[in-house]
Design a protein around this motif. Structure first.
Motif, PDB file in Angstrom:
ATOM      1  N   UNK A   1       0.867  -1.179   0.000  1.00 51.98           N
ATOM      2  CA  UNK A   1       0.000   0.000   0.000  1.00 51.98           C
ATOM      3  C   UNK A   1       0.900   1.224   0.000  1.00 51.98           C
ATOM      4  N   UNK A   2       0.631   2.135  -0.919  1.00 52.92           N
ATOM      5  CA  UNK A   2       1.383   3.384  -1.049  1.00 52.92           C
ATOM      6  C   UNK A   2       0.417   4.522  -0.795  1.00 52.92           C
ATOM      7  N   UNK A   3       0.765   5.417   0.146  1.00 53.66           N
ATOM      8  CA  UNK A   3      -0.152   6.522   0.417  1.00 53.66           C
ATOM      9  C   UNK A   3       0.600   7.803   0.735  1.00 53.66           C
ATOM     10  N   UNK A   4      -0.074   8.904   0.442  1.00 53.49           N
ATOM     11  CA  UNK A   4       0.462  10.218   0.769  1.00 53.49           C
ATOM     12  C   UNK A   4      -0.258  10.734   2.007  1.00 53.49           C
ATOM     13  N   UNK A   5       0.331  11.726   2.630  1.00 50.40           N
ATOM     14  CA  UNK A   5      -0.293  12.323   3.811  1.00 50.40           C
ATOM     15  C   UNK A   5      -1.498  13.178   3.420  1.00 50.40           C
ATOM     16  N   UNK A   6      -1.693  13.391   2.115  1.00 51.78           N
ATOM     17  CA  UNK A   6      -2.855  14.149   1.628  1.00 51.78           C
ATOM     18  C   UNK A   6      -4.041  13.233   1.346  1.00 51.78           C
TER      19      UNK A   6
ATOM     20  N   UNK B   1       4.092  -2.973   3.490  1.00 50.46           N
ATOM     21  CA  UNK B   1       3.920  -4.314   2.947  1.00 50.46           C
ATOM     22  C   UNK B   1       3.033  -5.098   3.910  1.00 50.46           C
ATOM     23  N   UNK B   2       2.057  -5.794   3.339  1.00 50.33           N
ATOM     24  CA  UNK B   2       1.099  -6.555   4.135  1.00 50.33           C
ATOM     25  C   UNK B   2       1.115  -8.022   3.726  1.00 50.33           C
ATOM     26  N   UNK B   3       0.824  -8.886   4.681  1.00 51.01           N
ATOM     27  CA  UNK B   3       0.752 -10.330   4.500  1.00 51.01           C
ATOM     28  C   UNK B   3      -0.709 -10.742   4.647  1.00 51.01           C
ATOM     29  N   UNK B   4      -1.167 -11.609   3.746  1.00 54.43           N
ATOM     30  CA  UNK B   4      -2.492 -12.214   3.915  1.00 54.43           C
ATOM     31  C   UNK B   4      -2.265 -13.584   4.548  1.00 54.43           C
ATOM     32  N   UNK B   5      -2.765 -13.718   5.770  1.00 54.51           N
ATOM     33  CA  UNK B   5      -2.584 -14.955   6.542  1.00 54.51           C
ATOM     34  C   UNK B   5      -3.466 -16.067   5.975  1.00 54.51           C
ATOM     35  N   UNK B   6      -3.227 -17.303   6.423  1.00 53.11           N
ATOM     36  CA  UNK B   6      -4.023 -18.446   5.967  1.00 53.11           C
ATOM     37  C   UNK B   6      -5.504 -18.270   6.277  1.00 53.11           C
ATOM     38  N   UNK B   7      -5.835 -17.590   7.382  1.00 56.00           N
ATOM     39  CA  UNK B   7      -7.242 -17.370   7.734  1.00 56.00           C
ATOM     40  C   UNK B   7      -7.837 -16.141   7.050  1.00 56.00           C
TER      41      UNK B   7
ATOM     42  N   UNK C   1      -6.879 -13.096   7.281  1.00 60.74           N
ATOM     43  CA  UNK C   1      -6.631 -11.851   7.996  1.00 60.74           C
ATOM     44  C   UNK C   1      -5.388 -11.185   7.394  1.00 60.74           C
ATOM     45  N   UNK C   2      -5.264  -9.885   7.631  1.00 58.00           N
ATOM     46  CA  UNK C   2      -4.159  -9.116   7.054  1.00 58.00           C
ATOM     47  C   UNK C   2      -3.248  -8.619   8.171  1.00 58.00           C
ATOM     48  N   UNK C   3      -1.940  -8.815   7.995  1.00 61.96           N
ATOM     49  CA  UNK C   3      -0.932  -8.390   8.967  1.00 61.96           C
ATOM     50  C   UNK C   3       0.070  -7.482   8.266  1.00 61.96           C
ATOM     51  N   UNK C   4       0.355  -6.334   8.878  1.00 58.09           N
ATOM     52  CA  UNK C   4       1.380  -5.450   8.323  1.00 58.09           C
ATOM     53  C   UNK C   4       2.760  -5.992   8.685  1.00 58.09           C
ATOM     54  N   UNK C   5       3.609  -6.185   7.662  1.00 55.09           N
ATOM     55  CA  UNK C   5       4.965  -6.676   7.903  1.00 55.09           C
ATOM     56  C   UNK C   5       5.943  -5.544   8.180  1.00 55.09           C
ATOM     57  N   UNK C   6       5.679  -4.360   7.634  1.00 62.22           N
ATOM     58  CA  UNK C   6       6.573  -3.225   7.834  1.00 62.22           C
ATOM     59  C   UNK C   6       6.395  -2.205   6.740  1.00 62.22           C
ATOM     60  N   UNK C   7       7.262  -1.206   6.753  1.00 62.47           N
ATOM     61  CA  UNK C   7       7.151  -0.156   5.750  1.00 62.47           C
ATOM     62  C   UNK C   7       8.346   0.765   5.759  1.00 62.47           C
ATOM     63  N   UNK C   8       8.255   1.756   4.898  1.00 64.35           N
ATOM     64  CA  UNK C   8       9.303   2.766   4.822  1.00 64.35           C
ATOM     65  C   UNK C   8       8.686   4.060   4.309  1.00 64.35           C
ATOM     66  N   UNK C   9       9.414   5.138   4.509  1.00 64.24           N
ATOM     67  CA  UNK C   9       8.992   6.445   4.027  1.00 64.24           C
ATOM     68  C   UNK C   9       9.820   6.805   2.805  1.00 64.24           C
ATOM     69  N   UNK C  10       9.155   7.245   1.758  1.00 61.74           N
ATOM     70  CA  UNK C  10       9.837   7.746   0.567  1.00 61.74           C
ATOM     71  C   UNK C  10       9.842   9.268   0.681  1.00 61.74           C
ATOM     72  N   UNK C  11      10.987   9.867   1.027  1.00 57.00           N
ATOM     73  CA  UNK C  11      11.042  11.318   1.241  1.00 57.00           C
ATOM     74  C   UNK C  11      10.875  12.076  -0.080  1.00 57.00           C
ATOM     75  N   UNK C  12       9.782  12.801  -0.198  1.00 53.15           N
ATOM     76  CA  UNK C  12       9.427  13.455  -1.450  1.00 53.15           C
ATOM     77  C   UNK C  12      10.483  14.455  -1.914  1.00 53.15           C
ATOM     78  N   UNK C  13      11.073  15.221  -1.001  1.00 54.98           N
ATOM     79  CA  UNK C  13      12.065  16.207  -1.433  1.00 54.98           C
ATOM     80  C   UNK C  13      13.259  15.531  -2.099  1.00 54.98           C
ATOM     81  N   UNK C  14      13.714  14.398  -1.547  1.00 55.55           N
ATOM     82  CA  UNK C  14      14.839  13.671  -2.156  1.00 55.55           C
ATOM     83  C   UNK C  14      14.443  12.999  -3.470  1.00 55.55           C
ATOM     84  N   UNK C  15      13.229  12.454  -3.519  1.00 51.78           N
ATOM     85  CA  UNK C  15      12.760  11.832  -4.760  1.00 51.78           C
ATOM     86  C   UNK C  15      12.718  12.842  -5.897  1.00 51.78           C
ATOM     87  N   UNK C  16      12.140  14.002  -5.626  1.00 46.05           N
ATOM     88  CA  UNK C  16      12.026  15.020  -6.673  1.00 46.05           C
ATOM     89  C   UNK C  16      13.394  15.540  -7.098  1.00 46.05           C
TER      90      UNK C  16
END
Length: 139
Positions: free
Chosen positions: A49-54, A90-96, A98-113
């Motif tokens: 899942x990718x999302x912005x603060x907006x 990043x999310x994992x879909x369990x055998x049942x 259910x959805x579990x978040x495995x982790x994530x990171x921030x993509x700093x917009x100023x550095x990307x641009x």
């Protein structure tokens, strides 16, 4: 890090497009590496899942039975007057189912641009993602 101490990585490509009176940033979530549930060794069913603060939010498709999923999912964000970082999880879909978040990171917009605009070409980079607790506390 996963069970074996290897960093869990996501490769993300970025492309900037200036259009009259606006600009778009296209993000390509390419693939993952060493993606595992902590303490387990088998393949998993994962999506990003990718999302912005907006409030813009996009999801990849689920890739089943893999520790190195190839998503190749492209999403375009309209850039406004304020630039916010992007959060990638990043999310994992369990055998049942259910959805579990495995982790994530921030993509700093100023550095990307800065990178994209200086190269005038899309670029691709690997990002290490952290556990959900660490990611949310820093993120």
């Amino acid at each position: 890090n996963n069970f074996y101490g290897l960093p869990t990585l996501l490769r993300v490509g970025v492309h900037f497009e200036k259009i009259e009176h606006q600009a778009n940033l296209t993000v390509l979530i390419e693939e993952g590496k060493n993606i595992k549930k902590l303490g387990e060794t088998g393949p998993i069913n994962a999506f990003c899942v990718l999302k912005s603060h907006r409030g813009q939010k996009f999801s990849t498709k689920v890739i089943n039975n893999s520790n190195a999923p190839q998503w190749n999912s492209e999403f375009t964000f309209g850039l406004g007057p304020t630039i916010t970082d992007l959060a990638l999880s990043v999310f994992l879909i369990e055998d049942d189912r259910s959805i579990t978040e495995l982790g994530g990171c921030t993509l700093p917009m100023d550095r990307l641009l800065t990178k994209v605009c200086s190269q005038q070409d899309p670029f691709s980079n690997w990002y290490v993602f952290r556990s959900p607790v660490d990611f949310k506390s820093r993120g």
